[in-house]
Structure formats: structure tokens, C-alpha cells
Design a protein around this motif. Sequence first.
Motif, mmCIF file in Angstrom:
data_model
loop_
_atom_site.group_PDB
_atom_site.id
_atom_site.type_symbol
_atom_site.label_atom_id
_atom_site.label_comp_id
_atom_site.label_asym_id
_atom_site.label_seq_id
_atom_site.Cartn_x
_atom_site.Cartn_y
_atom_site.Cartn_z
ATOM 1 N N PHE A 193 0.913 -1.108 -0.238
ATOM 2 C CA PHE A 193 -0.051 -0.124 -0.081
ATOM 3 C C PHE A 193 0.919 1.133 0.074
ATOM 4 O O PHE A 193 0.398 2.312 -0.482
ATOM 5 C CB PHE A 193 -0.843 0.034 1.307
ATOM 6 N N VAL A 194 1.951 1.127 0.489
ATOM 7 C CA VAL A 194 3.001 2.551 0.707
ATOM 8 C C VAL A 194 3.221 3.184 -0.849
ATOM 9 O O VAL A 194 2.855 4.358 -0.784
ATOM 10 C CB VAL A 194 4.349 1.830 1.292
ATOM 11 N N PRO A 195 3.589 2.531 -2.048
ATOM 12 C CA PRO A 195 3.753 3.212 -3.130
ATOM 13 C C PRO A 195 2.370 3.773 -3.716
ATOM 14 O O PRO A 195 2.443 4.494 -4.533
ATOM 15 C CB PRO A 195 4.524 2.249 -3.997
ATOM 16 N N LEU A 196 1.269 3.055 -3.164
ATOM 17 C CA LEU A 196 0.155 3.632 -3.695
ATOM 18 C C LEU A 196 -0.812 4.715 -3.002
ATOM 19 O O LEU A 196 -1.643 5.435 -3.218
ATOM 20 C CB LEU A 196 -1.067 2.458 -3.496
ATOM 21 N N ILE A 197 0.091 4.992 -1.852
ATOM 22 C CA ILE A 197 -0.715 6.281 -1.046
ATOM 23 C C ILE A 197 0.583 7.453 -0.965
ATOM 24 O O ILE A 197 -0.041 8.328 -1.087
ATOM 25 C CB ILE A 197 -0.967 5.717 0.466
ATOM 26 N N LEU A 198 1.473 6.986 -0.592
ATOM 27 C CA LEU A 198 2.884 8.147 -0.477
ATOM 28 C C LEU A 198 2.793 9.192 -1.723
ATOM 29 O O LEU A 198 2.986 10.314 -1.612
ATOM 30 C CB LEU A 198 4.035 7.608 -0.358
ATOM 31 N N PRO A 199 2.869 8.889 -3.063
ATOM 32 C CA PRO A 199 2.741 9.764 -3.801
ATOM 33 C C PRO A 199 1.862 10.649 -3.889
ATOM 34 O O PRO A 199 1.832 11.691 -4.716
ATOM 35 C CB PRO A 199 2.879 8.891 -5.303
#
Length: 272
Positions: free
Chosen positions: A136-142
Amino acid sequence: MKKSLPVIIIAFLLSIVFLLPIIWMIFTSFKTLSDAMSNPSILPSDWTLANYAEIFTDASQAPIILWLFNTGIITLIGTTLVVVVNVLAAYALARLRIPGKKVFMVFIIAGLTIPGIVTLFPMFYLFKSVNLLDTFVPLILPYSASTLGVFLIYNFLLSFPKELEEAAYIDGASQMDILTKVIFPSIKPVVMTLGVITFLNIYNDFLWPSLVINSNEMRTVTTGIAALIQGANFVNPAKMMASTAIATIPALIVFLIANKYFVKSVTNSGIK
């Protein structure tokens, strides 16, 4: 009334043109496989709910509920981050004494001119280097901030009367109280508009999730439907349209609920 009649007719015809694909999608989703393949009419010959039943019962190949859940987590957290970060950043730039404030604004305005696709591969290799792909991290942080949102709220705050803030200071209000109880109610239409636009952008994004997600369990609804179209359901347009109709409902509900804030935002933008 006579003068506005041609405008109304033109608007009605244009609305039909834009709504026709959605109407076709909905009616096709209620067709049987044979009816969808052979019936050229937009209306089904035999109405059926089998396509929707198969989508919810056969979750092994197409877990659309899981994809919607993943998309919901990403969009809600991403939209919340954008709103919070943008409001705080815009307020700090508009009201606080920050060294190099003009330099920050130059970078923000310059960021508006950079196409988003230019940053995709640098971000991809950054998340790959720290082994965060397929999470989920690359799907949220940007999505955690938006230069456009900071720019819009900043310009709105420049026209906001400082006398109201000074009066609140005299009454003993803290800076956070002023932001949440004095400023935020006035910029709420702008913030809600930013939130809805961000929500729809994240919800409908396909390119970035397709780069960083590999497993079927981590897919968003857009990448999941794309996988359905490329898979066995490619020969079943009725089931494809049923999947698309289900995926459209959350975004449509959010837009209809927040539609009034769009109107308020446009109206308030012309009030000084």
C-alpha cells in the motif's frame, strides 16, 4: 425563456452524447452472454442479474470486493493526506514568517508545469530500491501532497481578511484554533473541491498502480477490471460491463454528494 431555449436544447443533446456510453454500459450489464454478442439493440431482450451474481459469488478469479476495498483504503488515506498537508502548507506560506517563502512559491509554481508522467519511473525505482513494491505504501505516499492544492488554497488565503484572525488572537485563540475555527469554515468549499478532485484522480488512476502492483490481491479496481478485460471475460461483454458498473458506483456517489461544494467554490471564487 425563448432566448434560452436553444441553449437548453443544445445542452440536452450534449448531455445525451456524454451519457450514452454510461447508459449502454448499464443496459449491457443486464444482458445474457448470447444477447450481448448478437443483439444490436441497447435494451436487453432478456433481463438478467446473473452477471452481477457471478461477480460476487466467483471471487476466486475476480475478487472485485477486495479490489474495491483496496481502492477505498488508498483513496481515503491519500485524499486525507492531501487535504491536511495542503491546508497546513498553504496556511504556513500565507500567514507565517518563513525564510525563503518566495523561493518555496517558485518551486510550487514550477511543480505545476511538470507533467506527472515524468516522475513515474523515478518514483518506481525509488520504491523498488527499498522493496516496497506490491504494498500500500507506493499507492498512498505519491498522493500525499498536491502543488495545485497548495497554490489554490494559498491564493484564497491571500484574499482572506486578516482582521478576523487578529480579532480571534485578541480573544485568546491559538493559531490552530484560528486555522480550524475561523479560516477553515471559509475555505471549506475550496478544500472539499480539492478533496473530491483528489479522490476521483486516485480512484480512477490506472498507470501508477499497474506499475507498482503485481499480485491479484493488491490490485485496485481499475487494474482489476483491466485484468478481467484481458482475461477470460473478454468474450463476455455483459460481465465486463457489470464489473465496470459496480466500480463506477462509489465515484458517482462521492461526486453527487460533493457536487454542492463545487458550486460554492466557483461562486466564492468571484467574491472579494
